[in-house]
Design an enzyme around this catalytic site. Structure first.
Site, mmCIF file in Angstrom:
data_model
loop_
_atom_site.group_PDB
_atom_site.id
_atom_site.type_symbol
_atom_site.label_atom_id
_atom_site.label_comp_id
_atom_site.label_asym_id
_atom_site.label_seq_id
_atom_site.Cartn_x
_atom_site.Cartn_y
_atom_site.Cartn_z
ATOM 1 N N ARG A 80 0.676 -51.453 -8.802
ATOM 2 C CA ARG A 80 2.107 -51.142 -8.757
ATOM 3 C C ARG A 80 2.939 -52.298 -9.327
ATOM 4 N NH1 ARG A 80 5.032 -46.880 -7.019
ATOM 5 N NH2 ARG A 80 3.139 -45.882 -6.278
ATOM 6 N N HIS B 135 2.656 -51.890 -12.992
ATOM 7 C CA HIS B 135 3.435 -50.701 -13.357
ATOM 8 C C HIS B 135 4.921 -51.022 -13.481
ATOM 9 C CE1 HIS B 135 5.476 -46.831 -12.039
ATOM 10 N NE2 HIS B 135 4.756 -46.403 -13.044
#
Lengths: 209, 209
Positions: free
Chosen positions: B39, B42
């Site tokens: 994440r 990301h």
């Protein structure tokens, strides 16, 4: 391990940061674009922004003119909205809009089997005022802006096109750079809400300083 | 130039992004830490986070336990606060605090010739509840947390230490990693409000999924 802190006055931290960035730039940069490039580098500690930022012709003058004329800024996340210096923008008459959490946007997205980011751009296109778009997250927002511009349904003063990510992000930015619209785009995958806010603020601070 | 968009359903964009990240990881990563690392990658489209994130022993279990027990999250910017999934946190009883814009924090900073980030940590230390700190911007906040912990004035459940920048950022993170406190730190200059929010959300989504 002994950790030595650099002694810098609170008010001088930002200046010192920009001095360090300046001293580590991989090559010379255009002096008019420098405040934007350096603030993008600053917000991510990432010198990739020295080379991935793309600017349309005369974009800085056009952007500053728009802000001075009271343009408002539309964002695709609450984070971009939170990061923009709203007090500085307000001095010129503009405000920041983010429609992502609005109930009608959620319903429109559901009905159209689309993203909220896309629907929030449709809502923004209904605003009857000069608009700057600061897109830091959703390529679908940028793609919708491209369509609205191509259909003559929208004529933005500026698009800050710096969504981040892996699905259609690269493509969405290339689409915007094919439009006849003033743009500042981070070519490639990189970008983010922080970068969108940083570029917006760099423009605002050019008018302040 | 013909630009080809990838056809992905709105609900599938995030999954597809994580598939791409997974396929481009430079090496294998720990399966418990993977959702956090991926994440962070990301949110910035930056694979540097695969190797710069540092985790204290058993930090994931400790963090999830704290959230389940209703810990609240203190941030150093309104952007981090805007980015954290507050609905997910609320399910466990926690809320998000950011004191940066508070008048008393501004006054305290002025009086102490300090930063607002530092003063906002002092204000947070007065809260009588379990706290997670998500620091995405200000090394001075992290340095103050270090001092408060060393003085036994604060015992955080977790510090997400990912300020970004050039002045004392590297050092502030090393200080936190010398404390006896659960931490997730992005070693080096990189980090940001987006990364702090992404790591917070990665933990929240582990409890949701």
């Amino acid at each position: 391990m002994k950790i030595e802190l650099e002694q810098v006055e609170p008010a001088e931290i930002e200046n010192r940061s920009f001095e360090i960035i300046e001293s580590e730039l991989p090559h010379e940069i255009d002096s008019q674009l420098a405040p934007i490039i350096k603030r993008a580098v600053h917000t991510a500690a990432d010198f990739d922004y020295v080379d991935n930022l793309c600017f349309s012709d005369d974009v800085v003058n056009k952007a500053l003119e728009a802000i001075k004329n009271g343009a408002s800024i539309v964002t695709d996340t609450q984070m971009v909205k939170a990061g923009i210096n709203k007090a500085e923008l307000k001095k010129h008459g503009g405000e920041v809009f983010c429609f992502m959490s609005d109930d009608d946007v959620k319903e429109m997205a559901k009905k159209n089997h689309s993203t909220r980011a896309r629907s929030s751009m449709d809502k923004a296109a209904q605003l009857d005022k000069p608009l700057i778009f600061a897109i830091g997250n959703a390529p679908t927002a940028l793609i919708r802006l491209y369509e609205l511009i191509q259909n003559n349904e929208l004529k933005p003063e500026l698009i800050i096109g710096v969504p981040v990510g892996f699905v259609n992000v690269v493509q969405s930015k290339e689409l915007i750079m094919q439009c006849d619209v003033p743009y500042i785009v981070a070519r490639g995958r990189k970008g983010g809400s922080n970068v969108a806010a940083a570029i917006s603020n760099a423009l605002l601070y050019m008018l302040r300083d």
